[in-house]
Scaffold this motif. Structure first.
Motif, mmCIF file in Angstrom:
data_model
loop_
_atom_site.group_PDB
_atom_site.id
_atom_site.type_symbol
_atom_site.label_atom_id
_atom_site.label_comp_id
_atom_site.label_asym_id
_atom_site.label_seq_id
_atom_site.Cartn_x
_atom_site.Cartn_y
_atom_site.Cartn_z
ATOM 1 N N ASP A 1 -23.091 53.080 136.883
ATOM 2 C CA ASP A 1 -22.973 53.449 135.469
ATOM 3 C C ASP A 1 -24.333 53.631 134.801
ATOM 4 O O ASP A 1 -24.439 53.590 133.583
ATOM 5 N N ASP A 2 -25.377 53.789 135.595
ATOM 6 C CA ASP A 2 -26.720 53.917 135.026
ATOM 7 C C ASP A 2 -26.892 55.273 134.358
ATOM 8 O O ASP A 2 -26.798 56.316 135.012
ATOM 9 N N ALA A 3 -27.138 55.241 133.050
ATOM 10 C CA ALA A 3 -27.369 56.489 132.326
ATOM 11 C C ALA A 3 -28.765 57.014 132.642
ATOM 12 O O ALA A 3 -29.666 56.242 132.995
ATOM 13 N N PRO A 4 -28.978 58.329 132.542
ATOM 14 C CA PRO A 4 -30.317 58.893 132.788
ATOM 15 C C PRO A 4 -31.354 58.285 131.841
ATOM 16 O O PRO A 4 -31.049 57.987 130.678
ATOM 17 N N ILE A 5 -32.561 58.086 132.329
ATOM 18 C CA ILE A 5 -33.646 57.567 131.503
ATOM 19 C C ILE A 5 -34.242 58.735 130.719
ATOM 20 O O ILE A 5 -34.776 59.681 131.304
ATOM 21 N N THR A 6 -34.136 58.683 129.398
ATOM 22 C CA THR A 6 -34.596 59.795 128.570
ATOM 23 C C THR A 6 -35.795 59.436 127.695
ATOM 24 O O THR A 6 -36.523 60.315 127.259
ATOM 25 N N ASN A 7 -36.006 58.144 127.445
ATOM 26 C CA ASN A 7 -37.076 57.747 126.533
ATOM 27 C C ASN A 7 -38.184 57.018 127.296
ATOM 28 O O ASN A 7 -38.457 55.842 127.044
ATOM 29 N N VAL A 8 -38.800 57.738 128.213
ATOM 30 C CA VAL A 8 -39.875 57.148 129.016
ATOM 31 C C VAL A 8 -41.039 56.722 128.121
ATOM 32 O O VAL A 8 -41.689 55.707 128.366
ATOM 33 N N ALA A 9 -41.307 57.494 127.053
ATOM 34 C CA ALA A 9 -42.445 57.202 126.178
ATOM 35 C C ALA A 9 -42.313 55.827 125.531
ATOM 36 O O ALA A 9 -43.293 55.077 125.444
ATOM 37 N N GLU A 10 -41.113 55.468 125.087
ATOM 38 C CA GLU A 10 -40.919 54.164 124.438
ATOM 39 C C GLU A 10 -41.082 53.029 125.438
ATOM 40 O O GLU A 10 -41.661 51.985 125.125
ATOM 41 N N THR B 1 -42.914 53.190 128.159
ATOM 42 C CA THR B 1 -44.341 53.178 128.466
ATOM 43 C C THR B 1 -45.119 52.437 127.385
ATOM 44 O O THR B 1 -46.033 51.659 127.673
ATOM 45 N N ASN B 2 -44.757 52.653 126.132
ATOM 46 C CA ASN B 2 -45.433 51.981 125.027
ATOM 47 C C ASN B 2 -45.241 50.475 125.101
ATOM 48 O O ASN B 2 -46.149 49.697 124.786
ATOM 49 N N SER B 3 -44.069 50.050 125.535
ATOM 50 C CA SER B 3 -43.812 48.618 125.695
ATOM 51 C C SER B 3 -44.690 48.038 126.797
ATOM 52 O O SER B 3 -45.219 46.929 126.675
ATOM 53 N N VAL B 4 -44.860 48.800 127.876
ATOM 54 C CA VAL B 4 -45.730 48.360 128.978
ATOM 55 C C VAL B 4 -47.180 48.264 128.494
ATOM 56 O O VAL B 4 -47.927 47.357 128.874
ATOM 57 N N HIS B 5 -47.568 49.196 127.639
ATOM 58 C CA HIS B 5 -48.940 49.260 127.131
ATOM 59 C C HIS B 5 -49.362 47.953 126.474
ATOM 60 O O HIS B 5 -50.529 47.546 126.558
ATOM 61 N N LYS B 6 -48.425 47.274 125.803
ATOM 62 C CA LYS B 6 -48.737 46.049 125.083
ATOM 63 C C LYS B 6 -49.239 44.941 126.003
ATOM 64 O O LYS B 6 -49.952 44.035 125.555
ATOM 65 N N PRO C 1 -56.409 53.667 126.910
ATOM 66 C CA PRO C 1 -55.457 54.778 126.899
ATOM 67 C C PRO C 1 -54.076 54.317 127.345
ATOM 68 O O PRO C 1 -53.938 53.351 128.095
ATOM 69 N N LEU C 2 -53.068 55.005 126.837
ATOM 70 C CA LEU C 2 -51.699 54.674 127.210
ATOM 71 C C LEU C 2 -51.528 54.874 128.707
ATOM 72 O O LEU C 2 -51.934 55.902 129.245
ATOM 73 N N PRO C 3 -50.953 53.913 129.409
ATOM 74 C CA PRO C 3 -50.831 54.043 130.862
ATOM 75 C C PRO C 3 -49.738 55.035 131.245
ATOM 76 O O PRO C 3 -48.875 55.382 130.447
#
Length: 298
Positions: free
Chosen positions: A231-240, A242-247, A261-263
């Motif tokens: 039931d895994d939906a496609p990942i569409t918001n990679v940017a958000e 990525t921003n969480s990882v950046h923190k 820089p953003l990774p």
């Protein structure tokens, strides 16, 4: 040169204990890893579940945000730095699989590729998960891409999955959301080259009883390939995400230094540990890999 990793891990024991698997080399540069630990034991997850079952993407964000919040609150007492490795100790949400229970435990993994697939990604992800959980091998692994992979990426990913199986890091590998024609090509390619076939194929539950689903079921039965629903939906918001990882990387830069820089978020792997004797999910966690500017540890 083998690919090395700087691992930020939420675990109660030593970061990334050595798993008893054959050494697999890679030629890619260093990457940095974040392990969320067991999110089933996390209060943030329980709060989210009260609002409804989160999607895969929402769960990824929740797991990263919770890990970051817990890590930030405990950083002064639990972060250690040595030999270029950062370890974040968070025993509340992480536990490892007792060795006595391994024979009754299955560990499934799904690798979500966030950008293009790079050779070695599946190898790195599987080894990282095995080391985090301190197990000799994973039971199953499959790959899902945020964007449709190219034929070259498919071939590279399949080659890595076969390497994982032949080296004993995973017992079985599968493919996700393929058409009947693609599955037939994979089987033909495996037979022609004498390499391992996929053991299973994951089909999205939304297909139901469509013609494609029926054809895939028929073809899978013909080639002795198991069929599983997901039931895994496609990942569409990679940017958000990525921003969480950046923190995670910001605290490792000096106050007077420009923000790094953003990774590039390469992938996130979800691991699920199940007590098969009781049919109970014991753990769910994520390991994420990004390629940012390397944090300063001075």
């Amino acid at each position: 040169m083998p690919r090395q990793a700087t691992c930020i891990a939420c675990c109660s024991l030593q970061c990334c204990p050595t798993a008893q698997v054959k050494l697999i080399s890679s030629t890619l540069p260093e990457q940095q890893l974040i392990n969320t630990g067991n999110i089933l034991r996390c209060d943030h997850r329980q709060t989210a579940l009260a609002k409804g079952v989160p999607s895969t993407e929402e769960e990824m964000l929740l797991a990263l945000q919770c890990t970051h919040n817990c890590w930030r609150c405990r950083a002064s007492e639990s972060t250690t730095q040595s030999a270029g490795r950062v370890t974040v100790d968070h025993p509340q949400i992480m536990q490892q699989v007792p060795s006595a229970a391994l024979h009754e435990t299955s560990i499934t993994a799904k690798l979500f590729v966030m950008c293009e697939y790079t050779p070695g990604d599946a190898v790195d992800a599987a080894i990282a998960a095995a080391r985090v959980l301190d197990v000799p091998a994973l039971t199953q692994i499959t790959i899902s891409s945020a964007s449709p992979p190219t034929m070259l990426e498919q071939d590279q990913a399949l080659a890595d999955l076969r390497t994982l199986k032949s080296s004993g890091v995973v017992e079985e590998f599968g493919v996700c959301d393929v058409t009947p024609q693609q599955l037939q090509c994979l089987v033909d390619q495996s037979d022609a080259t004498g390499t391992a076939r996929p053991s299973f194929v994951q089909v999205h539950s939304s297909l139901g009883e469509t013609m494609d689903a029926e054809a895939l079921l028929s073809l899978s039965a013909q080639h002795n390939v198991a069929v599983m629903a997901h039931d895994d939906a496609p990942i569409t918001n990679v940017a958000e995400i990525t921003n969480s990882v950046h923190k995670f990387w910001l605290p490792f830069h000096a106050d007077d230094e420009e923000e790094p820089p953003l990774p590039t978020l390469q992938w996130m792997l979800r691991y699920t540990v199940v007590d098969t004797a009781r049919s109970v999910v014991e753990m769910v966690g994520y390991v994420a890999s990004s390629v940012p500017q390397r944090p300063k540890l001075s």
